[in-house]
Motif scaffolding. Structure first.
Motif, short mmCIF file in Angstrom:
data_model
loop_
_atom_site.label_atom_id
_atom_site.label_comp_id
_atom_site.label_asym_id
_atom_site.label_seq_id
_atom_site.Cartn_x
_atom_site.Cartn_y
_atom_site.Cartn_z
N LEU A 133 0.83 -1.20 0.00
CA LEU A 133 0.00 0.00 0.00
C LEU A 133 0.86 1.25 0.00
CD1 LEU A 133 -2.77 -1.05 2.55
CD2 LEU A 133 -3.14 -0.53 0.13
N GLU A 134 1.88 1.26 0.84
CA GLU A 134 2.75 2.43 0.94
C GLU A 134 3.50 2.71 -0.35
OE1 GLU A 134 3.83 2.11 5.73
OE2 GLU A 134 5.09 1.12 4.24
N GLU A 135 3.80 1.65 -1.10
CA GLU A 135 4.55 1.78 -2.34
C GLU A 135 3.65 1.91 -3.57
OE1 GLU A 135 7.43 -1.34 -2.50
OE2 GLU A 135 8.42 -0.70 -0.64
N GLY A 136 2.34 2.04 -3.34
CA GLY A 136 1.42 2.23 -4.45
C GLY A 136 1.25 1.03 -5.34
N LEU A 137 1.35 -0.17 -4.77
CA LEU A 137 1.21 -1.39 -5.55
C LEU A 137 -0.06 -2.16 -5.17
CD1 LEU A 137 4.92 -2.59 -5.54
CD2 LEU A 137 3.66 -1.55 -7.43
N ALA A 138 -0.91 -1.54 -4.37
CA ALA A 138 -2.15 -2.17 -3.94
C ALA A 138 -3.16 -1.08 -3.57
CB ALA A 138 -1.92 -3.09 -2.74
N THR A 139 -4.42 -1.46 -3.62
CA THR A 139 -5.50 -0.60 -3.13
C THR A 139 -6.11 -1.28 -1.91
OG1 THR A 139 -7.21 -1.66 -4.50
CG2 THR A 139 -6.01 0.19 -5.47
N ILE A 140 -6.73 -0.50 -1.05
CA ILE A 140 -7.40 -1.10 0.10
C ILE A 140 -8.66 -1.82 -0.36
CG2 ILE A 140 -6.54 0.40 1.93
CD1 ILE A 140 -9.03 2.10 1.60
N LEU A 141 -8.96 -2.93 0.32
CA LEU A 141 -10.17 -3.69 0.05
C LEU A 141 -10.67 -4.23 1.38
CD1 LEU A 141 -12.22 -4.95 -1.91
CD2 LEU A 141 -10.69 -6.93 -2.09
N ILE A 142 -11.58 -3.51 2.00
CA ILE A 142 -12.13 -3.90 3.30
C ILE A 142 -13.51 -4.50 3.09
CG2 ILE A 142 -12.75 -3.14 5.61
CD1 ILE A 142 -9.77 -2.90 4.98
N ILE A 143 -13.62 -5.79 3.38
CA ILE A 143 -14.90 -6.49 3.26
C ILE A 143 -15.27 -7.03 4.64
CG2 ILE A 143 -16.18 -8.38 2.19
CD1 ILE A 143 -14.40 -8.13 -0.23
N PRO A 144 -16.30 -6.47 5.29
CA PRO A 144 -16.72 -6.94 6.60
C PRO A 144 -17.03 -8.44 6.56
CG PRO A 144 -17.79 -4.88 6.07
CD PRO A 144 -17.12 -5.35 4.81
N PRO A 145 -16.82 -9.13 7.69
CA PRO A 145 -16.49 -8.55 9.00
C PRO A 145 -15.00 -8.34 9.25
CG PRO A 145 -16.83 -10.90 9.24
CD PRO A 145 -17.08 -10.59 7.79
N ASN A 146 -14.17 -8.51 8.22
CA ASN A 146 -12.71 -8.39 8.39
C ASN A 146 -12.28 -6.94 8.17
OD1 ASN A 146 -12.55 -11.16 8.84
ND2 ASN A 146 -12.22 -11.62 6.68
N ALA A 147 -12.40 -6.15 9.22
CA ALA A 147 -12.13 -4.70 9.10
C ALA A 147 -11.09 -4.20 10.09
CB ALA A 147 -13.44 -3.93 9.29
N ALA A 148 -10.33 -5.09 10.70
CA ALA A 148 -9.38 -4.67 11.74
C ALA A 148 -8.30 -3.75 11.21
CB ALA A 148 -8.75 -5.90 12.39
N ALA A 149 -7.95 -3.88 9.93
CA ALA A 149 -6.84 -3.08 9.37
C ALA A 149 -7.32 -1.83 8.65
CB ALA A 149 -6.03 -3.94 8.40
N ALA A 150 -8.59 -1.53 8.71
CA ALA A 150 -9.16 -0.46 7.89
C ALA A 150 -8.48 0.89 8.10
CB ALA A 150 -10.66 -0.34 8.15
N VAL A 151 -8.28 1.29 9.34
CA VAL A 151 -7.75 2.63 9.63
C VAL A 151 -6.31 2.77 9.17
CG1 VAL A 151 -7.19 4.28 11.45
CG2 VAL A 151 -9.35 3.02 11.53
N CYS A 152 -5.44 1.84 9.59
CA CYS A 152 -4.02 1.97 9.24
C CYS A 152 -3.79 1.74 7.75
CB CYS A 152 -3.16 1.03 10.08
SG CYS A 152 -3.66 -0.70 10.09
N PHE A 153 -4.54 0.84 7.12
CA PHE A 153 -4.38 0.61 5.69
C PHE A 153 -4.84 1.82 4.88
CE2 PHE A 153 -4.09 -4.25 4.92
CZ PHE A 153 -3.06 -4.34 5.84
N THR A 154 -5.93 2.45 5.31
CA THR A 154 -6.43 3.62 4.60
C THR A 154 -5.42 4.76 4.64
OG1 THR A 154 -8.74 3.04 5.05
CG2 THR A 154 -8.29 5.33 4.50
N ALA A 155 -4.79 4.96 5.80
CA ALA A 155 -3.79 6.01 5.93
C ALA A 155 -2.59 5.75 5.03
CB ALA A 155 -3.35 6.12 7.39
N ALA A 156 -2.16 4.49 4.94
CA ALA A 156 -1.02 4.15 4.10
C ALA A 156 -1.33 4.37 2.63
CB ALA A 156 -0.62 2.69 4.33
N GLU A 157 -2.51 3.96 2.21
CA GLU A 157 -2.89 4.15 0.81
C GLU A 157 -3.01 5.62 0.45
OE1 GLU A 157 -6.49 2.32 -1.68
OE2 GLU A 157 -6.75 4.38 -1.00
#
Length: 280
Positions: A133-157
């Motif tokens: 994510l930090e290197e611009g090689l991925a986009t965030i994909l949050i699909i509930p109920p697996n949302a534990a990484a949503a905040v930190c992943f969104t900031a990195a992207e």
């Protein structure tokens, strides 16, 4: 003031600044090594890397990395998408075959294809998905109920998007207007900007219509659990979808034709506010 006093003040100010900034630096490092903060499910050894978000372990377990989506390799359907090879190569550098990784799982363990849904944790405590994510090689994909990484992943992207790093510098990943979704650009993964011109609901879903060209579908269950509360500066929370009427939004997802009538607006399913930015 003597030169010695000036030097003493200079170094005092330097050390004070270091003391002030050190906790923030340590906190940032800690966040990067605990993103997300989940218990270890088990360990495994990488056998092969299929693409930027899928690996196979030595015991045959196929693992789909949680929280991200990388460009498709399209092994069976033609040419790789832009930067798909770069994403696969980078993940292979971070977790080459033979690497022992810790697997962290969220609330749902498997997807409909039987793959284990997990975060990989390397020996140094980092998550390779976060690096992508930090290197611009991925986009965030949050699909509930697996949302534990949503905040930190969104900031990195977001940082990668701001600096146009990786895929964010490619035309395919630039926001499109809802009205421009015509012809071959109609389906597939898109980032779309538009105005919410209509809000409706059914027994199970809310529908946000953008400029009469695209309808975003959000389950009422997901809305009540994830959309009501503030998620980021770009999602302050909304108790009712009607609050978005006449507002500008930026959404992302896989666009599909209407199931019963292809002449109707395209549809996209939204699961989490990580895929919907409110731009008042």
């Amino acid at each position: 003031m003597s030169e010695q006093i000036k030097k003493a003040l200079h170094w005092s100010a330097f050390f004070i600044a270091c003391l002030i900034l050190l906790p923030f630096a340590l906190h940032a490092e800690s966040d990067s090594k605990n993103c997300p903060d989940l218990p270890v499910y088990r360990q495994g050894q990488i056998k092969q890397v299929y693409d930027g978000d899928t690996v196979e372990l030595s015991d045959g377990t196929k693992v789909r990395l949680l929280g991200i989506n990388t460009p498709e390799m399209n092994y069976r359907r033609g040419h790789p998408e832009p930067l798909a090879k770069a994403a696969r190569r980078r993940l292979k550098e971070l977790a080459p075959p033979g690497t022992t990784v810790s697997l962290q799982i969220d609330r749902q363990q498997h997807d409909r294809y039987g793959r284990l849904l997990a975060h990989l944790q390397l020996a140094n405590g980092t998550n390779p998905a976060l690096t992508l994510l930090e290197e611009g090689l991925a986009t965030i994909l949050i699909i509930p109920p697996n949302a534990a990484a949503a905040v930190c992943f969104t900031a990195a992207e977001r940082q990668a998007r701001i600096s146009s790093t990786g895929i964010w510098g490619h035309p395919r990943y630039q926001p499109k207007t809802a009205a421009s979704l015509t012809g071959t650009n109609r389906t597939g993964y898109h980032i779309v900007r538009g105005k919410v011109t209509r809000v409706t609901s059914s027994k199970r879903f809310y529908y946000l219509e953008l400029n009469n060209h695209l309808t975003a579908r959000i389950s009422k269950r997901d809305w009540g659990e994830y959309f009501v509360d503030p998620f980021s500066p770009h999602w302050p929370g909304a108790t009712q979808p009607q609050q978005l009427l006449n507002q500008q939004v930026l959404l992302r997802g896989w666009l599909q034709p209407h199931r019963q009538d292809s002449s109707k607006p395209l549809q996209v399913r939204l699961y989490h506010p990580a895929g919907l930015e409110w731009q008042p």
